[in-house]
Design an enzyme around this catalytic site. Structure first.
Site, PDB file in Angstrom:
ATOM      1  N   GLU A 430     -12.747   4.772  31.890  1.00  0.00           N
ATOM      2  CA  GLU A 430     -12.731   5.965  31.029  1.00  0.00           C
ATOM      3  C   GLU A 430     -13.896   5.944  30.048  1.00  0.00           C
ATOM      4  O   GLU A 430     -13.729   6.091  28.833  1.00  0.00           O
ATOM      5  CB  GLU A 430     -11.388   6.062  30.297  1.00  0.00           C
ATOM      6  CG  GLU A 430     -10.235   6.193  31.263  1.00  0.00           C
ATOM      7  CD  GLU A 430      -8.888   6.485  30.620  1.00  0.00           C
ATOM      8  OE1 GLU A 430      -8.789   6.424  29.382  1.00  0.00           O
ATOM      9  OE2 GLU A 430      -7.936   6.773  31.356  1.00  0.00           O
ATOM     10  N   GLU A 506      -6.109   4.546  38.090  1.00  0.00           N
ATOM     11  CA  GLU A 506      -5.076   4.263  37.084  1.00  0.00           C
ATOM     12  C   GLU A 506      -4.027   5.351  37.213  1.00  0.00           C
ATOM     13  O   GLU A 506      -4.359   6.536  37.150  1.00  0.00           O
ATOM     14  CB  GLU A 506      -5.712   4.255  35.697  1.00  0.00           C
ATOM     15  CG  GLU A 506      -4.849   3.597  34.650  1.00  0.00           C
ATOM     16  CD  GLU A 506      -5.594   3.437  33.323  1.00  0.00           C
ATOM     17  OE1 GLU A 506      -6.730   2.920  33.310  1.00  0.00           O
ATOM     18  OE2 GLU A 506      -5.018   3.848  32.310  1.00  0.00           O
TER      19      GLU A 506
HETATM   20  C1  GAL Z   1      -5.572   5.004  29.901  1.00  0.00           C
HETATM   21  C2  GAL Z   1      -6.460   3.823  29.549  1.00  0.00           C
HETATM   22  C3  GAL Z   1      -5.657   2.557  29.435  1.00  0.00           C
HETATM   23  C4  GAL Z   1      -4.442   2.804  28.599  1.00  0.00           C
HETATM   24  C5  GAL Z   1      -3.627   3.890  29.235  1.00  0.00           C
HETATM   25  C6  GAL Z   1      -2.312   4.186  28.568  1.00  0.00           C
HETATM   26  O1  GAL Z   1      -6.161   6.208  29.636  1.00  0.00           O
HETATM   27  O2  GAL Z   1      -7.423   3.649  30.529  1.00  0.00           O
HETATM   28  O3  GAL Z   1      -6.438   1.540  28.878  1.00  0.00           O
HETATM   29  O4  GAL Z   1      -4.844   3.139  27.337  1.00  0.00           O
HETATM   30  O5  GAL Z   1      -4.391   5.068  29.198  1.00  0.00           O
HETATM   31  O6  GAL Z   1      -1.671   5.252  29.205  1.00  0.00           O
END
Ligand code: GAL
Length: 822
Positions: A430, A506
């Site tokens: 991100e 993710e």
């Molecule tokens: C994502 C991020 C992670 C964590 C996650 C929580 O956007 O990449 O590190 O913060 O959100 O939902």
């Protein structure tokens, strides 16, 4: 004849007395530690006798205490869409990890060798390494492994002092980073002509699935002079006769190509590793070996990875969808200090769920973890950074990025390229630059650098702003476009990209606390309760995230989605979303397992979908609802079977089946859940027995599961993950403590305080109950149960024998378990 005998004699002499072996020693014991920050600490004659004696890996902050003042950040978390700053208390774990820490170690170095190196597998953070008072190396990023040639600093046949200064700045991390020499430190001693650390690579160039052959590329980097010398590289592999070769060495970089036969290809299902022994030998004019300069054995795997429009992701030619989880590096009760057994414990648990991959979010992994992934069969996305130039927190990696990214990426790749488990590199998570001008150029530069270092693996990055990343051209650059969440944008991104595939880099970020159930049961976004917990009905998530089913619809129905990495496998210290502003709350709720490594209900949901081998039948919630008599208390069953019938005290609640729906997201209804869960939404609570019977596609009964309303806490049960561990002062067993009633039924709401005693050949290492709002220390053998359970970590001593662990709680019978060490 005499000459031959003489040469043989010389050979024996050299081999037995002239130290043909390198020496690699983990510097584990007797480090001295202090928070005193005085530059003279680096001096040899500094009086360090009052310093604390510690073992490395060591995390100076994990003992606590928890305090909201530690790294209290008054910030707006941009990634979460915030624009106004507010007080974030547990964001980085509420543990005392900020500040300076010094480590000193006295090492006697005899004069046997010519070259000496220190290998730090990471040091949190900004390490400055002094040898005998002189600075030998400096690094910034706490996750990077680095090797120092300390030869010129070493005093032979003498005590030498290694001093390491570390400093952690406030607001430098979005999670708990740990503190100190949290990964191993190795002293390597060699002769002048030797293998360079990380200098050996065995790459699979291609494989042939039909005749079980493979083309390998062997690369070896050497130290020392080779011109006008009679030095040979000798390689042997007991597994491949084809590899038994010897080459004269002309310079320091060797590349050889070799075909091997009868190969078993590495995969998560069959993680075959082979040994390769490499020797650097010097011969006399008659061809007799006179010196063995260096010997090193490496493990390697043979496998082929590919991503293509036609087949998506393939391993050894077989298309497969990655069933992965993201992992932060902390190990709950141990903090960031790594331990092989603890890492192994996590990976083994993940494998039982059918998980076949991890993403080392968002940083460079440890060597021990990668070795375990190789041998257990877990694929890896090895990540590097959470930020580049644009900061996500004030003192984060952005302070160093411009000067350091190349070196950090280089060490990531060189230290890890030999691991067959690593299937892709990630240049960032991100990264705000995804939506900025020139972000694509920087991504291209970084990706090219990684390709230059290792052309055998694709590069990815996790993108959370796909519209921006498409408009800047950032998404187009990547070998594998990785989407973080935004399931509703997958189709659009796929249609605009040239790749023909997408990865869920993710996914999910579903929220839950083990054993906590909230009523009424409904989908809730960013919801907060007074007790700082989230519901384990698995219906809660953040505004940017989703429930597992939304990902599965894509994974299952869209050929071009090549897999996912769920956020996260285990709860981790810090980032207590949705309770970022709530105290006390100091660890995350995203895990499939809690911080203690105990499975939440979600474990069974993923297992029912991912693990095709084993039966899963799991009922939720628990059935101890005093005060809810006569009230609607929905019951869910997570199972790999399509149909089940539920009974409450013998009365059928109906036989239901999973429903196929093409629905892509929840749209304020929960229909999508019925594709993967069996839900009885109108069950009325009465104490007694919940029973479910499951049926397969043919209507054949396949098993059942029961949950009982338990009586009062009566005794403690202890179950160890392993009954025999190694007596090496490192190996660990993890013991789950359960509170049960007089009939042995689990007491799901018990919160009794327990005291742990350890007798015999083991020591107490840590305790954790998985409650994100608990402020009890992990390092004191005393803790409350959280919803009837907690986990205890025990470490062996160096003496073989027996360890007895006793858990005591007032008013109930003790629990006891024995573990053997050998
Ligand atoms: C994502 C991020 C992670 C964590 C996650 C929580 O956007 O990449 O590190 O913060 O959100 O939902």
């Amino acid at each position: 004849m005499w000459l031959k005998l003489f040469s043989f004699f010389i050979f024996v002499m050299y081999n037995s007395f002239v130290f043909s072996q390198r020496q690699e020693i983990y510097l584990k014991n007797n480090w001295l530690f202090s928070h005193e920050d005085n530059i003279i600490n680096s001096y040899v004659d500094f009086d360090d006798t009052s310093w604390e004696v510690v073992c490395v890996p060591h995390d100076w902050a994990i003992a606590g205490p928890f305090d909201k003042e530690f790294d209290k950040q008054v910030v707006a978390i941009e990634q979460n869409g915030e624009t106004i700053a507010s007080e974030k208390t547990g964001r980085s774990g509420a543990l005392p990890w900020i500040g300076v820490g010094w480590y000193r170690k006295h090492v006697y170095i005899d004069g046997k060798f010519d070259r000496y190196f220190l290998n730090f597998d990471g040091a949190m953070s900004s390490p400055k390494v002094y040898i005998n008072g002189k600075i030998a190396e400096e690094w910034k990023y706490g996750y990077t492994p680095f090797v120092i040639d300390i030869t010129s600093f070493v005093i032979k046949n003498s005590d030498n002092v290694i001093a390491v200064r570390l400093e952690n700045l406030p607001e430098s991390s979005r999670w708990y980073p740990g503190a100190g020499l949290y990964r191993p430190v190795k002293l390597i001693s060699t002769f002048s002509n030797s293998f360079k650390e990380w200098g050996i690579n065995v790459e699979t160039e291609s494989i042939n699935n039909n005749d079980y052959t493979a083309d390998l590329k062997l690369e070896v980097d050497l130290l020392g002079e080779y011109k006008n010398r009679n030095i040979y590289l000798n390689i042997t592999s007991s597994d491949f006769l084809d590899l038994n070769k010897e080459f004269i060495v002309k310079d320091n970089h060797i590349i050889k190509y070799n075909k091997v036969h009868n190969v078993e290809f590495w995969s998560p299902e069959n993680p075959v590793l082979y040994d390769l022994e490499l020797k650097l030998i010097e011969k006399d004019e008659s061809g007799n070996i006179i010196i063995t300069h260096d010997t090193k054995t490496v493990k390697f795997g043979i496998r082929n990875i590919k991503v293509s429009e036609e087949h998506g992701f393939t391993l050894n030619g077989n298309p497969r969808k990655i069933k992965g989880v993201c992992l932060h590096h902390d190990l709950g009760m141990l903090g960031a200090a790594i331990n092989r057994a603890a890492l192994c414990h996590q990976l083994v648990l993940l494998k039982t769920m059918g998980c076949d991959a991890i993403r080392t979010s968002h940083n460079i992994p440890s060597q021990w973890q990668m070795e375990l992934c190789d041998s257990l069969g877990i694929m890896v996305m090895a990540e590097s950074f959470d930020m580049w130039i644009y900061p996500k927190c004030k003192n984060g990696y952005s302070l160093y990025f411009k000067d350091w990214w190349k070196r950090d990426l280089e060490n990531l790749v060189l230290a890890n390229r030999l691991h067959p488990s690593i299937i892709m590199w990630s240049i960032g998570n991100e990264i705000p630059e995804q939506g900025m001008a020139n972000g694509n150029e920087l991504a291209r530069k970084m990706q090219n650098w990684v390709h230059y270092l290792d052309k055998s693996r694709p590069v990815t990055a996790g993108m959370d702003r796909i519209d921006n990343a498409l408009s800047t051209g950032y998404a187009q650059v990547l070998d594998i476009p990785g989407m973080n969440y935004r399931t509703n944008k997958y189709e659009m991104a796929y249609s605009k990209l040239r790749h023909g595939f997408l990865l869920g880099s993710e996914t999910a970020s579903t929220l839950s606390s083990r054993g906590v159930y909230k009523f009424p049961v409904e989908l809730r976004k960013n919801y907060q309760y007074d007790d700082g917990q989230c519901s384990s009905y698995d219906v809660e998530y953040c505004w940017w995230s989703n429930l597992p089913e939304e990902d599965w619809v894509l994974q299952d129905d869209k050929e071009w989605v090549i897999g996912e990495f769920v956020w996260t496998g285990f709860d981790y210290l810090g980032e207590p979303t949705p309770y970022d502003e709530y105290w006390p709350s100091r660890s995350s709720y995203f895990g499939i397992f809690d911080l203690a490594g105990l499975p939440k209900d979600r474990y069974y949901l993923y297992r029912s979908h991912w693990n095709k081998q084993d039966q899963t039948i799991h009922l939720l919630p628990h059935w101890n609802w005093e005060g809810r008599e006569g009230l609607i208390t929905p019951v869910y069953c997570y199972t790999n079977y399509p149909t089940a019938e539920l009974f409450v005290n013998g009365k059928s609640q109906g036989k239901i089946s999973k429903k196929h729906t093409d629905e892509m997201n929840f749209n304020n209804n929960t229909e999508l859940l019925d594709r993967y869960r069996l839900r009885w939404n109108n069950v009325v609570y009465e104490p007694g027995e919940l029973k479910v019977i499951v049926y397969d596609e043919m209507g054949i009964q396949r098993g059942e599961e029961h949950v009982f309303t338990s009586g009062k806490p009566h005794h403690i049960e202890l179950k160890a993950d392993r009954s025999v561990i190694t007596a090496d002062g490192e190996d660990m067993a993890f013991i789950t403590a359960y509170m049960v009633d007089k009939d042995g039924n689990f007491c799901p709401t018990a919160d009794n305080l327990i005291d742990v005693s350890v007798y015999g050949n083991g020591v107490f290492k840590g305790i954790c109950n998985g409650n994100p709002t608990s402020l009890e220390s992990f390092t004191v053998p005393r803790m409350h149960f959280f919803n009837g359970m907690l986990s205890i970590g025990i470490m062996s001593t160096n003496d073989a024998g027996e360890i007895t662990v006793v858990a005591h709680s007032t008013g109930v019978k003790d629990g006891l378990v024995n573990i053997y060490t050998k």
